[in-house]
Design an enzyme around this catalytic site. Sequence first.
Site, PDB file in Angstrom:
ATOM      1  N   SER A 141      10.106  12.569 -38.731  1.00  0.00           N
ATOM      2  CA  SER A 141      11.206  13.192 -39.468  1.00  0.00           C
ATOM      3  C   SER A 141      11.153  12.811 -40.939  1.00  0.00           C
ATOM      4  CB  SER A 141      12.536  12.707 -38.873  1.00  0.00           C
ATOM      5  OG  SER A 141      13.617  13.005 -39.739  1.00  0.00           O
TER       6      SER A 141
ATOM      7  N   TYR B 148      18.551   6.582 -36.433  1.00  0.00           N
ATOM      8  CA  TYR B 148      17.660   7.703 -36.088  1.00  0.00           C
ATOM      9  C   TYR B 148      16.349   7.586 -36.867  1.00  0.00           C
ATOM     10  CZ  TYR B 148      15.733  12.427 -36.101  1.00  0.00           C
ATOM     11  OH  TYR B 148      14.885  13.504 -36.004  1.00  0.00           O
TER      12      TYR B 148
END
Length: 323
Positions: free
Chosen positions: A133, A158
């Site tokens: 990501s 995350y």
Amino acid sequence: MNKNNLPTILVTGAAGFIGFHLSRGLLERGYRVIGLDSMNEYYDVSLKESRLEILKPYPDFVFCKEDIQNLPGLKKIFQTHAIDRVCNLAAQAGVRYSLENPFSYQKSNLEGFLNLLEMAREYQVQNFVYASSSSVYGSNEKTPFSVEDRVDTPVSLYAATKKANELMAHAYHHLFGFPCTGLRFFTVYGPWGRPDMALFLFTDAILNNRPIDVYNYGRMRRDFTYIDDIVDGTIAAIEKTHAYEIFNLGNSNTTELMEFIRVIEDELGMEAKKNMMPLQPGDVPATSADIQKSKEMLEFSPKTSIREGIHNFLVWYREYYKI
């Protein structure tokens, strides 16, 4: 291998936004796809079921309802299907949700990822591709973000789990020799998108005459990347085997949040009521992808403009929700 002599590919998170589009793209190119998804309730399951209904008629698609956290269940899938390549898109998504429910990130993004690496090792897969990501860049201030930059300052759990995935993949590549490619996705959007993401939230609110929350008082920039461009880049990573690489998959053009909202308003012919809010914990003011390496090694070339992409999403949204 399937009847076209193309590899069999395991796509985890196959009922998810990117996983659905990727599975369809692979099937259209003649691959056999084993689609795995736990169908968890992080967002509306009926949306995942609707995506699956489109995939199920393909003769080369097999769906397995399973969670990557369940190692015996995963093992059974690898024993049953001769899997040549893996693309792991299954993960607990969302930056903000990681503040509320951190342990779901530990289970899916760390334990689940480790289970897949173990299966890739045991069953000697030819290529292991996984979603990282843009959030791994954290508080980096130099833009555009390059894969050469250090990524030691994640600002959300995350992001930390995604950085951990890159390190785990590197260790497995080093120890066991199988090829691993990580893809840092930059703000993916388009038809069948996730309900917790900005485009979906804004559209839903505007059409229902509710105000939208505009974070950092609108002073955000994002490298919005259209789903079809992401699929092209991901398939290239699956097809082109690299020993160990990380690539940025972004549009390489950043868009101001207020401009993004203006295009939605323009396309809907409605003006949004706006709640101007401070920057949220775990969020970053700007993302921007340096995609030179992806262009050279994956022939990655994003083509979709923000207006075209938003238009396509709104056409889908109106059709799907019968508006």
